[in-house]
Design a protein around this motif. Structure first.
Motif, PDB file in Angstrom:
ATOM      1  N   SER A 163       0.870  -1.186   0.000  1.00  0.00           N
ATOM      2  CA  SER A 163       0.000   0.000   0.000  1.00  0.00           C
ATOM      3  C   SER A 163       0.896   1.222   0.000  1.00  0.00           C
ATOM      4  CB  SER A 163      -0.918   0.031   1.227  1.00  0.00           C
ATOM      5  OG  SER A 163      -0.176   0.349   2.398  1.00  0.00           O
ATOM      6  N   THR A 184      -1.111   0.991  -5.753  1.00  0.00           N
ATOM      7  CA  THR A 184      -0.150   0.074  -5.123  1.00  0.00           C
ATOM      8  C   THR A 184      -0.841  -1.090  -4.416  1.00  0.00           C
ATOM      9  OG1 THR A 184       1.323   1.935  -4.775  1.00  0.00           O
ATOM     10  CG2 THR A 184       1.801  -0.051  -3.519  1.00  0.00           C
ATOM     11  N   CYS A 185      -1.962  -0.829  -3.777  1.00  0.00           N
ATOM     12  CA  CYS A 185      -2.643  -1.891  -3.034  1.00  0.00           C
ATOM     13  C   CYS A 185      -3.353  -2.826  -3.999  1.00  0.00           C
ATOM     14  CB  CYS A 185      -3.652  -1.303  -2.054  1.00  0.00           C
ATOM     15  SG  CYS A 185      -5.008  -0.423  -2.861  1.00  0.00           S
ATOM     16  N   CYS A 226      -0.611   5.232  -0.985  1.00  0.00           N
ATOM     17  CA  CYS A 226      -1.415   6.443  -0.725  1.00  0.00           C
ATOM     18  C   CYS A 226      -2.567   6.183   0.245  1.00  0.00           C
ATOM     19  CB  CYS A 226      -1.966   7.004  -2.030  1.00  0.00           C
ATOM     20  SG  CYS A 226      -3.282   5.996  -2.772  1.00  0.00           S
ATOM     21  N   GLY A 247      -6.884   5.507  -2.773  1.00  0.00           N
ATOM     22  CA  GLY A 247      -7.400   5.144  -4.089  1.00  0.00           C
ATOM     23  C   GLY A 247      -6.736   5.838  -5.262  1.00  0.00           C
ATOM     24  N   ILE A 248      -5.519   6.328  -5.085  1.00  0.00           N
ATOM     25  CA  ILE A 248      -4.880   7.096  -6.146  1.00  0.00           C
ATOM     26  C   ILE A 248      -3.744   6.330  -6.818  1.00  0.00           C
ATOM     27  CG2 ILE A 248      -3.535   9.180  -6.660  1.00  0.00           C
ATOM     28  CD1 ILE A 248      -5.028  10.530  -4.333  1.00  0.00           C
ATOM     29  N   CYS A 249      -2.900   5.672  -6.036  1.00  0.00           N
ATOM     30  CA  CYS A 249      -1.613   5.210  -6.580  1.00  0.00           C
ATOM     31  C   CYS A 249      -1.659   3.851  -7.257  1.00  0.00           C
ATOM     32  CB  CYS A 249      -0.571   5.210  -5.472  1.00  0.00           C
ATOM     33  SG  CYS A 249      -0.811   3.911  -4.239  1.00  0.00           S
ATOM     34  N   THR A 284     -10.716   0.796  -4.537  1.00  0.00           N
ATOM     35  CA  THR A 284      -9.497   0.017  -4.359  1.00  0.00           C
ATOM     36  C   THR A 284      -9.535  -0.684  -2.994  1.00  0.00           C
ATOM     37  OG1 THR A 284      -8.458   1.973  -3.446  1.00  0.00           O
ATOM     38  CG2 THR A 284      -8.078   1.550  -5.788  1.00  0.00           C
ATOM     39  N   ILE A 344      -5.063   3.274 -12.841  1.00  0.00           N
ATOM     40  CA  ILE A 344      -3.961   3.443 -11.885  1.00  0.00           C
ATOM     41  C   ILE A 344      -2.998   2.256 -11.913  1.00  0.00           C
ATOM     42  CG2 ILE A 344      -5.132   5.042 -10.321  1.00  0.00           C
ATOM     43  CD1 ILE A 344      -5.939   2.651  -8.580  1.00  0.00           C
TER      44      ILE A 344
END
Ligand code: FES
Length: 253
Positions: free
Chosen positions: A61, A70-71, A63, A66-68, A87, A165
């Motif tokens: 994870s 990664t999760c 950010c 809900g932006i990056c 996300t 994303i």
């Protein structure tokens, strides 16, 4: 127990490394605030494990808003969990029944191999981007914002595609482990903009060739990718990517 707390039974995939077999392990969490995020619940669980001298559960994870991208977890068998258009980091404990059982696994796709526990290697997506997901520009000062007119309709479509994303949920949901929705979002985003036109033919050819090389499957129009996409990227983009591919192939790009 007050109205604002809940308990949960977690079945979490544990795997020591890429080449070792994994399995689900049971954990029970009590007294959880219903409004805490699912990842905060995993944080609490990890604090307990570390206090007991056990290995923390690895998950990605960054950010947590809900932006990056990664999760990314498979929760109850669904990429990013049971709530649509969010996300993993946006899932709250109140989205699960009090006292219920939640199964948590990594994204499942051969080109996204498990590194440890819930962490998968998504570098194959980076290599697809390196193959053509960019525009070549001369360096220098930024051009005036209105120097290149772009029709509003095209700007809107480009923005919709650009909302991808790169989390990989579309791949995890696809029965073919196809990266077509991800790739088509990147191809479409640039194909709608004049800046993306000079390299459009070779871009689609190179990115699709890299997708095949990485071992992703072909799209067979199941639509599972669109259903789990946290940014609601449309499968219309896949049709556009195919047009870009054929135009590129026919032009000898
Ligand atoms: S952690 Fe950035 S989108 Fe979830």
């Amino acid at each position: 127990m007050s109205d604002n707390t809940m308990s949960i039974n977690l079945k979490i995939w544990r795997q020591v490394g890429p080449d070792t077999p994994g399995g689900l392990q049971d954990y029970r969490m009590e007294g959880l605030d219903k409004n805490m995020s699912f990842l905060e619940c995993l944080d609490l669980l990890n604090e307990d494990l570390i206090k007991k001298g056990e290995a923390a559960i690895e998950f990605d994870s960054d950010c947590r808003e809900g932006i990056c991208g990664t999760c990314g977890l498979n929760i109850q068998g669904v990429a990013h969990g049971p709530k649509a258009a969010v996300t993993t980091c946006e899932i709250r404990m109140r989205h699960f029944p009090d006292g219920g059982t939640v199964i948590v696994e990594p994204f499942r796709a051969a080109p996204l191999p498990v590194i440890k526990d819930l962490v998968v290697d998504r570098s194959s997506l980076e290599r697809i981007m390196e193959a053509g997901g960019y525009v070549s520009t001369n360096v220098g000062s930024a051009p005036d914002s209105n120097a290149v007119p772009i029709p509003k309709q095209h700007a809107d479509k480009a923005m919709d595609a650009a909302s991808c994303i790169g989390c990989g949920a579309c791949i995890a949901a696809c029965p073919n482990a196809s990266a077509s929705l991800f790739l088509s979002a990147k191809v479409s985003q640039l194909s709608y903009l004049p800046q993306g036109h000079p390299e459009r033919g070779k871009r689609a050819l190179a990115m699709i060739a890299q997708m095949d090389k990485e071992g992703f499957g072909a799209c067979s129009n199941h639509g599972e990718c669109e259903a789990v996409c946290p940014k609601e990227v449309s499968i219309e983009n896949i049709a556009r990517m195919r047009r870009e591919y054929f135009k590129g192939a026919l032009s000898g790009a």
